[in-house]
Scaffold this motif. Structure first.
Motif, short mmCIF file in Angstrom:
data_model
loop_
_atom_site.label_atom_id
_atom_site.label_comp_id
_atom_site.label_asym_id
_atom_site.label_seq_id
_atom_site.Cartn_x
_atom_site.Cartn_y
_atom_site.Cartn_z
N MET A 127 31.21 45.95 54.94
CA MET A 127 32.80 46.54 54.97
C MET A 127 32.64 48.05 54.50
SD MET A 127 35.15 43.20 53.83
CE MET A 127 34.20 42.78 52.62
N GLY A 128 31.44 48.50 54.18
CA GLY A 128 31.54 50.09 53.56
C GLY A 128 31.04 50.28 52.24
N ALA A 129 30.87 49.18 51.49
CA ALA A 129 30.56 49.27 50.18
C ALA A 129 29.14 49.94 49.79
CB ALA A 129 30.71 47.95 49.26
N ASP A 130 29.18 50.74 48.62
CA ASP A 130 28.01 51.35 48.34
C ASP A 130 27.22 50.52 47.13
OD1 ASP A 130 28.34 54.19 49.57
OD2 ASP A 130 30.15 53.78 48.51
N TYR A 131 27.93 49.53 46.29
CA TYR A 131 27.10 48.86 45.54
C TYR A 131 28.02 47.57 45.11
CZ TYR A 131 30.55 50.32 41.84
OH TYR A 131 31.52 50.51 41.03
N VAL A 132 27.49 46.59 44.70
CA VAL A 132 28.50 45.49 44.09
C VAL A 132 28.18 45.13 42.80
CG1 VAL A 132 28.30 44.47 46.42
CG2 VAL A 132 26.45 43.94 44.77
N GLY A 133 29.51 44.63 41.98
CA GLY A 133 29.32 44.25 40.75
C GLY A 133 29.14 42.75 40.89
N VAL A 134 28.31 42.01 40.01
CA VAL A 134 28.23 40.69 40.28
C VAL A 134 28.37 39.93 38.78
CG1 VAL A 134 26.62 39.02 40.88
CG2 VAL A 134 26.46 41.05 42.23
N GLY A 135 29.06 39.06 38.97
CA GLY A 135 29.24 38.04 37.69
C GLY A 135 30.25 37.19 37.97
N PRO A 136 30.65 36.47 36.49
CA PRO A 136 30.35 36.87 35.20
C PRO A 136 28.80 36.52 35.00
CG PRO A 136 31.71 35.11 35.10
CD PRO A 136 31.79 35.48 36.41
N VAL A 137 28.07 37.53 34.39
CA VAL A 137 26.67 37.02 34.17
C VAL A 137 26.80 36.20 32.72
CG1 VAL A 137 24.43 38.13 33.30
CG2 VAL A 137 25.79 39.16 34.87
N PHE A 138 27.54 36.56 31.91
CA PHE A 138 27.97 35.48 30.70
C PHE A 138 29.54 35.39 30.38
CE2 PHE A 138 24.19 38.35 29.63
CZ PHE A 138 23.17 37.66 29.49
N GLY A 139 29.87 34.42 29.53
CA GLY A 139 30.98 34.51 29.41
C GLY A 139 31.65 35.68 28.67
N THR A 140 33.07 35.88 29.08
CA THR A 140 33.53 36.92 28.58
C THR A 140 35.09 36.81 28.20
OG1 THR A 140 34.30 39.43 29.17
CG2 THR A 140 34.27 37.63 30.93
N THR A 141 35.59 37.36 27.23
CA THR A 141 36.88 37.42 26.83
C THR A 141 37.73 38.64 27.28
OG1 THR A 141 36.79 38.13 24.50
CG2 THR A 141 36.67 35.92 24.88
N THR A 142 37.06 39.81 27.88
CA THR A 142 37.67 40.86 28.42
C THR A 142 38.73 40.72 29.38
OG1 THR A 142 36.07 42.24 27.35
CG2 THR A 142 37.56 43.34 28.89
N LYS A 143 38.17 39.70 30.21
CA LYS A 143 38.91 39.54 31.54
C LYS A 143 38.63 38.30 31.94
CE LYS A 143 39.60 41.71 36.34
NZ LYS A 143 38.76 42.56 37.23
N GLN A 144 39.78 37.74 32.21
CA GLN A 144 39.65 36.35 32.74
C GLN A 144 39.19 36.21 34.12
OE1 GLN A 144 40.20 33.67 30.62
NE2 GLN A 144 40.45 35.17 29.28
N LEU A 164 22.51 45.57 48.60
CA LEU A 164 23.33 46.91 48.07
C LEU A 164 22.47 46.72 46.62
CD1 LEU A 164 26.81 46.62 49.38
CD2 LEU A 164 25.10 48.35 50.04
N PRO A 165 22.75 47.92 45.79
CA PRO A 165 22.45 47.74 44.32
C PRO A 165 23.27 47.08 43.66
CG PRO A 165 22.32 50.04 45.25
CD PRO A 165 22.96 49.23 46.18
N VAL A 166 22.99 46.39 42.74
CA VAL A 166 23.76 45.30 41.82
C VAL A 166 23.85 45.89 40.43
CG1 VAL A 166 23.89 43.03 40.64
CG2 VAL A 166 23.14 43.31 42.98
N VAL A 167 25.18 45.70 40.16
CA VAL A 167 25.82 45.88 38.56
C VAL A 167 26.18 44.47 38.12
CG1 VAL A 167 27.32 47.07 37.10
CG2 VAL A 167 26.63 48.31 39.03
N GLY A 168 25.41 44.18 37.11
CA GLY A 168 25.69 42.92 36.25
C GLY A 168 27.13 43.15 35.52
N ILE A 169 28.04 42.19 35.74
CA ILE A 169 29.22 42.55 34.99
C ILE A 169 29.49 41.13 34.18
CG2 ILE A 169 30.06 44.15 36.61
CD1 ILE A 169 31.73 42.03 37.75
N GLY A 170 30.23 41.20 33.12
CA GLY A 170 30.65 39.95 32.11
C GLY A 170 29.90 39.64 31.18
#
Length: 218
Positions: A127-144, A164-170
């Protein structure tokens, strides 16, 4: 712009400049502190900021990032990315589809997409993305997030299978960013751990050092 002029996403900590964490600090001031610590990627996330104010903030933060040689991405808002001349956008599960974001932004800006696994990463590339954010890696209270926690093993599987390059989130912070880096991610998104620090710039420097140590050691 054309694809050959598209900015590269620098590796390392991916810092979120968020209006819900430490709302007592203005967003522009947060961005200044993140950049003072050497942030190379800043994602501006404005869930509570009125649109007209958000546009003014976006324009100022984008210019700060450009002067610092950092990449500035807008969370969700393709319109604000265009109007502020940001480097690109990051869209999630309930936002503008990545193919629509790419159509609006053209080939010269970055498009990042939040996904939950390898299949999502493959689809994001199509779909044309350059990278992906993948998660949640760990539990987070910042965003449900209505998705199961991946853990480091789950993240490693996505990194291995993602085109694609991966950015770990969460839930990423100084206590675990080295372990996140060690599984081979391109970046690691950090929100509260940086913005809640007494010395935000100093925390960013520590996060960058820990990420690099994990990357080399991994």
């Amino acid at each position: 712009m054309n694809a050959s002029l598209r900015p590269l996403l620098p590796p390392g900590p991916y810092l979120l400049c968020d209006d819900t964490v430490r709302p007592d600090i203005p967003l522009v001031s947060k961005a200044e502190r993140l950049l003072a610590g050497g942030a190379r990627v800043v994602q501006l996330r404005m869930k509570r900021t009125p649109v007209r104010v958000a546009l003014e903030v976006a324009r100022e933060v984008v210019q700060l990032c450009r002067r610092a040689g950092a990449v500035c991405l807008l969370n969700d808002r393709v319109d604000l990315a265009l109007l502020s001349d940001a480097h690109g956008v990051h869209v999630g599960d309930e936002d503008v589809p990545p193919e629509a974001a790419r159509a609006l932004l053209g080939p010269g800006r970055l498009v990042g997409v939040t996904v939950r696994g390898v299949e999502g990463a493959v689809a994001a590339r199509e779909m044309g993305a350059d990278y992906v954010g993948v998660g949640p890696v760990f539990g987070t209270t910042t965003k449900q997030v209505p998705a199961p926690v991946l853990g480091l093993e789950g993240l490693a599987r996505v990194v291995k299978g993602s085109p694609l390059p991966v950015v770990g989130i969460g839930g990423v912070g100084l206590d675990n960013i080295a372990r996140v880096a060690a599984v081979g991610v391109h970046g690691a998104a950090v929100v509260s751990d940086a913005l809640l620090a007494e010395d935000i710039a100093g925390r960013v420097r520590l996060l960058a050092s820990a990420f690099e140590q994990g990357r080399v050691g991994g």
